[in-house]
Design an enzyme around this catalytic site. Sequence first.
Site, PDB file in Angstrom:
ATOM      1  N   THR A  57      55.526  30.695  43.563  1.00 31.65           N
ATOM      2  CA  THR A  57      55.683  30.972  44.995  1.00 31.65           C
ATOM      3  C   THR A  57      54.826  29.998  45.795  1.00 31.65           C
ATOM      4  O   THR A  57      53.713  29.670  45.374  1.00 31.65           O
ATOM      5  CB  THR A  57      55.241  32.421  45.294  1.00 31.65           C
ATOM      6  OG1 THR A  57      56.093  33.310  44.570  1.00 31.65           O
ATOM      7  CG2 THR A  57      55.345  32.742  46.781  1.00 31.65           C
ATOM      8  N   GLY A  58      55.348  29.580  46.940  1.00 35.80           N
ATOM      9  CA  GLY A  58      54.528  28.759  47.833  1.00 35.80           C
ATOM     10  C   GLY A  58      55.248  27.501  48.276  1.00 35.80           C
ATOM     11  O   GLY A  58      56.377  27.222  47.853  1.00 35.80           O
ATOM     12  N   ASP A  95      45.945  27.440  44.484  1.00 38.85           N
ATOM     13  CA  ASP A  95      45.053  27.199  45.631  1.00 38.85           C
ATOM     14  C   ASP A  95      43.867  26.336  45.219  1.00 38.85           C
ATOM     15  O   ASP A  95      43.355  25.557  46.025  1.00 38.85           O
ATOM     16  CB  ASP A  95      44.583  28.541  46.199  1.00 38.85           C
ATOM     17  CG  ASP A  95      45.769  29.354  46.675  1.00 38.85           C
ATOM     18  OD1 ASP A  95      46.479  28.877  47.577  1.00 38.85           O
ATOM     19  OD2 ASP A  95      46.011  30.441  46.131  1.00 38.85           O
ATOM     20  N   LYS A  97      44.680  31.580  42.457  1.00 40.73           N
ATOM     21  CA  LYS A  97      46.018  31.714  43.014  1.00 40.73           C
ATOM     22  C   LYS A  97      46.075  32.979  43.869  1.00 40.73           C
ATOM     23  O   LYS A  97      45.212  33.815  43.805  1.00 40.73           O
ATOM     24  CB  LYS A  97      47.063  31.801  41.894  1.00 40.73           C
ATOM     25  CG  LYS A  97      47.230  30.478  41.146  1.00 40.73           C
ATOM     26  CD  LYS A  97      48.368  30.495  40.128  1.00 40.73           C
ATOM     27  CE  LYS A  97      49.627  31.070  40.632  1.00 40.73           C
ATOM     28  NZ  LYS A  97      50.127  30.450  41.881  1.00 40.73           N
ATOM     29  N   GLY A  98      47.152  33.057  44.651  1.00 44.89           N
ATOM     30  CA  GLY A  98      47.332  34.269  45.461  1.00 44.89           C
ATOM     31  C   GLY A  98      47.190  34.039  46.944  1.00 44.89           C
ATOM     32  O   GLY A  98      47.254  34.988  47.727  1.00 44.89           O
ATOM     33  N   GLY A  99      47.023  32.757  47.328  1.00 45.55           N
ATOM     34  CA  GLY A  99      46.973  32.460  48.762  1.00 45.55           C
ATOM     35  C   GLY A  99      48.214  32.976  49.479  1.00 45.55           C
ATOM     36  O   GLY A  99      48.160  33.409  50.626  1.00 45.55           O
ATOM     37  N   GLY A 100      49.339  32.969  48.761  1.00 49.87           N
ATOM     38  CA  GLY A 100      50.588  33.482  49.331  1.00 49.87           C
ATOM     39  C   GLY A 100      50.802  34.957  49.043  1.00 49.87           C
ATOM     40  O   GLY A 100      51.825  35.521  49.434  1.00 49.87           O
ATOM     41  N   GLU A 147      53.101  36.536  39.743  1.00 47.00           N
ATOM     42  CA  GLU A 147      52.804  35.201  39.209  1.00 47.00           C
ATOM     43  C   GLU A 147      52.044  35.316  37.889  1.00 47.00           C
ATOM     44  O   GLU A 147      52.317  34.587  36.936  1.00 47.00           O
ATOM     45  CB  GLU A 147      51.972  34.407  40.221  1.00 47.00           C
ATOM     46  CG  GLU A 147      52.760  34.008  41.471  1.00 47.00           C
ATOM     47  CD  GLU A 147      51.914  33.341  42.545  1.00 47.00           C
ATOM     48  OE1 GLU A 147      52.501  32.684  43.415  1.00 47.00           O
ATOM     49  OE2 GLU A 147      50.682  33.475  42.526  1.00 47.00           O
ATOM     50  N   LYS A 161      43.638  20.368  46.002  1.00 48.24           N
ATOM     51  CA  LYS A 161      43.409  21.616  45.236  1.00 48.24           C
ATOM     52  C   LYS A 161      42.463  21.417  44.048  1.00 48.24           C
ATOM     53  O   LYS A 161      42.074  22.385  43.406  1.00 48.24           O
ATOM     54  CB  LYS A 161      44.759  22.161  44.710  1.00 48.24           C
ATOM     55  CG  LYS A 161      45.901  22.231  45.711  1.00 48.24           C
ATOM     56  CD  LYS A 161      45.688  23.340  46.699  1.00 48.24           C
ATOM     57  CE  LYS A 161      46.845  23.554  47.655  1.00 48.24           C
ATOM     58  NZ  LYS A 161      48.071  24.001  47.070  1.00 48.24           N
TER      59      LYS A 161
END
Length: 221
Positions: free
Chosen positions: A28-29, A84, A94-97, A103, A121
């Site tokens: 995702t992203g 991220d 991860k998980g900014g989105g 994920e 990054k």
Amino acid sequence: MDQSDKKRRAAEAAIRYIEPGTALGVGTGSTVNHFIDLLPPLRRSLKALVASSEATAERLRAHGLTVSPLDQVGDLDLYVDGADEANPAFQLIKGGGGALTREKVLAASARRFVCIIDDSKWVGTLGAFPLPIEVLPMARSFVARKLVALGGQPEWRKDFVTDNGNQVLDIHNLKIDNPVELESRLNHIPGIVTVGLFALRPADEILLADDREVRQMPKPA
Ligand code: 5RP
């Protein structure tokens, strides 16, 4: 070259990992969105496609691609996702989105996890980017207090609900000297659904785009 161009070039470099008959997980992203846009001509090579978020599923379907539930597909051959932050041990934040839970499931079920990033990054030590943690809504304050006790500063991502109906805390100023140990420790706090540290299952490959080229980063010893 702007960041979007770098993301696109990292995504292009990941296409070569798709072989005939690949069961593919899609992250995702904005970086992965470039990757998704390159998939339609390869549809015949794809045995199955599994999405890590509703947003990704929607974009795949908009290209006329069929999205299957992980349950029907079994283990994945390949998972492609952004990050991220990434370090030389191929551990990630991860998980900014906000899609970290699905994920992490897809990364864990994949034989090969290819992470695509631009050079902003790449870090020596994880943690400048606030660590996302998905929590059960009823446990948010409890988990936040536990994170304060560990030296972090939790910030509730207000007006955001994950695809799983949960909430997200972004933890600032956490010292992440030992990502594996921290991920294991946080995994034991009741109410935490998923920690956005991907250290127990790091990436297998990192493709990093800078101004000049896309580099396949040297694997950790
Ligand atoms: C979403 C993620 C993304 O991979 C991460 O936020 C990077 O996003 P982008 O490619 O837009 O920079 O973990 O939950």
